[in-house]
Enzyme design. Sequence first.
Site, PDB file in Angstrom:
ATOM      1  N   ASP A 198      -1.816  -8.588   2.488  1.00  0.00           N
ATOM      2  CA  ASP A 198      -1.915  -7.134   2.411  1.00  0.00           C
ATOM      3  C   ASP A 198      -1.464  -6.692   1.022  1.00  0.00           C
ATOM      4  OD1 ASP A 198      -2.111  -4.448   3.440  1.00  0.00           O
ATOM      5  OD2 ASP A 198      -1.603  -5.270   5.410  1.00  0.00           O
ATOM      6  N   ASP A 222      -4.409  -1.894   1.121  1.00  0.00           N
ATOM      7  CA  ASP A 222      -3.828  -0.720   1.776  1.00  0.00           C
ATOM      8  C   ASP A 222      -4.236   0.580   1.065  1.00  0.00           C
ATOM      9  OD1 ASP A 222      -1.669  -0.030   3.809  1.00  0.00           O
ATOM     10  OD2 ASP A 222      -0.883   1.001   2.046  1.00  0.00           O
ATOM     11  N   GLU A 277      -8.887  -0.548   2.800  1.00  0.00           N
ATOM     12  CA  GLU A 277      -8.626   0.451   3.837  1.00  0.00           C
ATOM     13  C   GLU A 277      -8.978   1.820   3.255  1.00  0.00           C
ATOM     14  OE1 GLU A 277      -5.009   2.232   6.629  1.00  0.00           O
ATOM     15  OE2 GLU A 277      -4.686   1.759   4.518  1.00  0.00           O
ATOM     16  N   HIS A 297      -2.827  -2.277  13.550  1.00  0.00           N
ATOM     17  CA  HIS A 297      -1.398  -1.982  13.721  1.00  0.00           C
ATOM     18  C   HIS A 297      -1.063  -0.494  13.619  1.00  0.00           C
ATOM     19  CE1 HIS A 297      -2.082  -1.885   9.483  1.00  0.00           C
ATOM     20  NE2 HIS A 297      -0.880  -1.391   9.266  1.00  0.00           N
ATOM     21  N   ASP A 298      -2.034   0.333  13.226  1.00  0.00           N
ATOM     22  CA  ASP A 298      -1.794   1.779  13.117  1.00  0.00           C
ATOM     23  C   ASP A 298      -2.434   2.536  14.277  1.00  0.00           C
ATOM     24  OD1 ASP A 298      -0.510   1.556  10.630  1.00  0.00           O
ATOM     25  OD2 ASP A 298      -2.407   1.683   9.536  1.00  0.00           O
TER      26      ASP A 298
END
Length: 553
Positions: free
Chosen positions: A103, A205, A247, A321-322
Amino acid sequence: MTTQQIERKWWHNAVVYQIYPRSFMDANNDGIGDLKGIISKLDYLHQLGINVIWLSPVFKSPMDDNGYDISDYQDIAAEFGTLEEMDELIAAAKQRNIHIIMDLVVNHSSDEHPWFIEARKSTDNPYRDYYVWRKPLADGSAPSDFHSYFGGSGWEFDELTGEYYFHQFSKKQPDLNWENPKVQQEVHDMMNWWLDRGIGGFRMDVIDLIGKVVDQKIMANGPHLHTLLQEMNKATFGRRDVLTVGETWSVTPEIAKLYSDPARNELSMVFQFEHITITFDPVEGKWKPRPFSLVEFKNVISKWQTELSDQGWNSLFWNNHDLPRAVSKYGDPGKYRIQSAKMLATALHFLKGTPYIYQGEEIGMTNVRFESIEDYQDIESINLYHERIAAGVSHQEMMQGIYENGRDNARTPMQWNGSANGGFSQSSPWLKVNPNYGEINVELALEDKDSIFYHYQQLIALRKQREVMVYGDYQPLFEQHPQVFAYQRTLGDEQLVVICNFSGQVVELSLTDEICGLYGECLISNYRPVSELGRTLNLQPYESFVIDVSSSL
Ligand code: NOJ
């Protein structure tokens, strides 16, 4: 260029598995997942069949946002392990043909990163311009009314130098200044350092925010964003055969082509969130969920499938995960949990693009409902809870929002078996385990040949065997049907028909001439196999199946 002419890439038929390290497996029993824990589960992942792991951040961090606040990009957080263990993980994964993608969190760093510690010392410090600093307005207030995504102002006043710094996320996540070439160089060097260690790429990210022009209030899709990415590509991963996925909450299909058209040398693909945000209230966002409309959902999916068919590449996911757990959001976490989890998997894995599985999805893990806000650990849920309660929202309404869309739904520890703490850890975990671990766990899934796990295993294997699943064109069917999601995939003379009942009711579906009469091998199903398409289909709750109708064309 037609689909068949797209240059083949190894990640086209790959299936990615996302690990949230804090919640995956705790080998040293301190209540927090770790690298050794991940290494101990590589055989499990190999058995599932995935060939890429996206590892959420494991870097050194004060953990204000569970590692999305990095204080050293070239070291590992002590609670997760050491650099040697990271090397061990990369090597052990490679032995099983699994690539590790890291990440890359470079829109911001931690306020405990040495760059920021230096930057805040004085206005002429050499690191000052690594971040975004502005003087107060004449009345002393913040330079703009920008509101942080985690609540409160996006500007934090720093006593020592009398200026504000900018942060889109928490105040412990100061935004990096990408207009500064030194920042670009530092990030490129760091990326090469990781690539040299043998990683298989990066998940980037909030990468759509790095081109921000703060004074003009431009955050996403800034004017230099694509130039920055082209420069990054050239200086780092462009020379290597890796997977990069950005993302990008702000992306449209037109912009996605800019990112992922191979001719432009930017990224392999991006995550778009339009199918997710249509279930959020346009004003109040995720905290006030909107009812799910399958027709709207299908329109969005079809738009992305069609728009990126010849140019660019889609990433496919229902959760991460969000986000809440897929089976709770789009399926039925109760009576039809198994059927609906399998149906959702089928619906996704037959689409065109690279599928992403979020840890626990392969056993049908569900959302969690903790009574008290005290049981939650997520900075976003906690901050927004207090902010909105202070603004007059009721406790009940806010908890409802958290139950539906809060990030801790996805972060409860992985459920490995029926022993204490779901076999995740022998100590009390950092976030409580979902109380349903006795019925939903990996051990039970592996013992049952009809489990959700083996359904995923079959889907992943099919993707490796059937080119039509990877490169075939997509054509939607029954676009206006409120309960059925169906489509065809076609490549040369191969054709698949995918039928998914997205509802808990029996649906009688009248077939159009287009597909009526087709037959062939049933590739996968979640009730009895279906191999013929008659005039009508009687679909069971959440029934799904795929028929290879090539021989009947
Ligand atoms: C997106 C990440 O997925 C999320 O978990 C994080 O809080 C923000 N970016 C900030 O890094």
